[in-house]
Design a protein around this motif. Structure first.
Motif, short mmCIF file in Angstrom:
data_model
loop_
_atom_site.label_atom_id
_atom_site.label_comp_id
_atom_site.label_asym_id
_atom_site.label_seq_id
_atom_site.Cartn_x
_atom_site.Cartn_y
_atom_site.Cartn_z
N THR A 116 -57.49 29.03 4.33
CA THR A 116 -56.86 30.10 5.11
C THR A 116 -57.62 31.42 5.00
N ASN A 145 -43.93 41.72 12.83
CA ASN A 145 -43.70 41.68 11.38
C ASN A 145 -43.52 43.08 10.79
N THR A 201 -54.27 19.06 12.51
CA THR A 201 -53.31 19.89 11.77
C THR A 201 -53.84 21.31 11.69
N TRP A 202 -52.93 22.28 11.67
CA TRP A 202 -53.38 23.67 11.57
C TRP A 202 -52.46 24.45 10.64
N VAL A 203 -52.86 25.66 10.33
CA VAL A 203 -52.10 26.52 9.43
C VAL A 203 -51.33 27.55 10.25
N GLU A 204 -50.55 28.37 9.58
CA GLU A 204 -49.82 29.44 10.27
C GLU A 204 -50.80 30.45 10.84
N VAL A 205 -50.62 30.80 12.09
CA VAL A 205 -51.51 31.75 12.76
C VAL A 205 -51.12 33.18 12.37
N ARG A 210 -51.32 36.27 17.04
CA ARG A 210 -50.17 35.95 17.90
C ARG A 210 -49.86 37.12 18.83
N TRP A 228 -58.31 32.38 13.85
CA TRP A 228 -57.03 31.72 14.12
C TRP A 228 -56.32 31.25 12.85
N GLY A 229 -56.74 31.80 11.71
CA GLY A 229 -56.05 31.49 10.46
C GLY A 229 -56.88 30.74 9.44
N GLU A 254 -55.59 28.56 -0.46
CA GLU A 254 -54.75 27.62 0.25
C GLU A 254 -55.64 26.74 1.12
#
Length: 282
Positions: A116, A145, A201-205, A210, A228-229, A254
């Motif tokens: 990540t 956020n 599979t991908w991780v949280e962007v 976003r 993109w993460g 991670e």
């Protein structure tokens, strides 16, 4: 400017370690279009602190640098009145020589492990600036956020030195290290051979990416501009996946197995968004 200094150094460092080298010396260049840029003492201290922070973190010497004023070469675009060109050089040592990573071992069946990112990692910043300047609050715009856009853009790049060092010392069979900078996810297809890279599979962007989508940046442009993460990719044979992830996690990162290398046309099949991405530069 401290965060910008960190980004500047790590752009070079994270590239050098992809060869299996450990960074030992960094020299910087801060070039501006006008000598007045250098008269802001706080800015100069913050930038230097960023350089020093990375050098101390990864064990590099910072012996010298250069700060030219290049009036006819460096010109900021309005509304920016004056801006520098930041660059530097990292010297790394590969010891023993058997740790050299060239990417030539990459082959069909290799697994792709993503590590990540912390955020922007200084890539795609021109697009972010363009979109930010069109907003009423510009870089003070609040993201979902609750962070300001400018703060998200200035999150320092992540160093992957400790990760690479841990994997090399454990003698994991690495086929390729690939920094996730430049050309976004399409960079996965870095090798010029006819190979397909299937991402399942991908991780949280990260929030900033976003938000760029909310502002109208297309999915294709996002995937070929931003990391993109994922800030670093590791290509290993199937039997090294578990050990690679375990060692990486112990080093504080991670890691996620995100795909594999297959026979076929040179392209990235990004299954999480059901889109196929061309190689860098195409």
């Amino acid at each position: 400017y401290e965060s910008i200094g960190i980004d500047t150094v790590l752009m070079s460092v994270n590239d050098v370690i992809a060869q299996g080298a450990m960074p030992v010396v960094y020299t910087d260049e801060v070039a501006a279009g006008d000598s007045k840029w250098f008269q802001d003492e706080k800015r100069a201290r913050d930038l230097a602190k960023g350089f020093y922070t990375v050098c101390k973190m990864v064990g590099m010497a910072l012996p010298a640098g250069e700060s030219p004023s290049l009036r006819y070469l460096i010109k900021a675009e309005p509304p920016i009145k004056n801006a520098p060109s930041l660059s530097g050089c990292v010297t790394g040592i590969i010891a023993p020589s058997s740790r050299l990573i060239t990417g030539q071992k990459l082959q069909v069946g290799d697994r792709i492990i993503g590590v990540t990112s912390s955020g922007l990692h200084a890539n795609g910043i021109s697009l972010v600036i363009k979109r930010a300047l069109a907003l009423p609050e510009k870089f003070l715009t609040k993201l979902p956020n609750d962070n300001r856009l400018g703060d998200e853009a200035l999150i320092p790049t992540r160093s992957y030195v400790a990760l690479v060092k841990a994997l090399l010392e454990a003698e994991v069979h690495i086929h390729t290290f690939l920094p996730g900078t430049g050309s976004g996810v399409s960079k996965v297809a870095f090798d010029e051979r006819p190979l397909t890279y299937r991402i399942h599979t991908w991780v949280e962007v990260p929030p900033l990416f976003r938000f760029m989508r909310e502002l109208g940046v297309s999915l294709k442009d996002s995937l070929t501009t931003f990391n993109w993460g994922i800030g670093y990719y590791i290509f290993v044979p199937d039997y090294e996946v578990g050990r690679t992830i375990q060692i990486g996690q112990q080093a504080g990162y991670e890691l996620v197995e995100i795909g594999q290398v297959e026979e076929g046309k040179r392209q990235v099949i990004f299954e999480p968004e059901n889109i196929t991405i061309s190689p860098p530069g195409e």
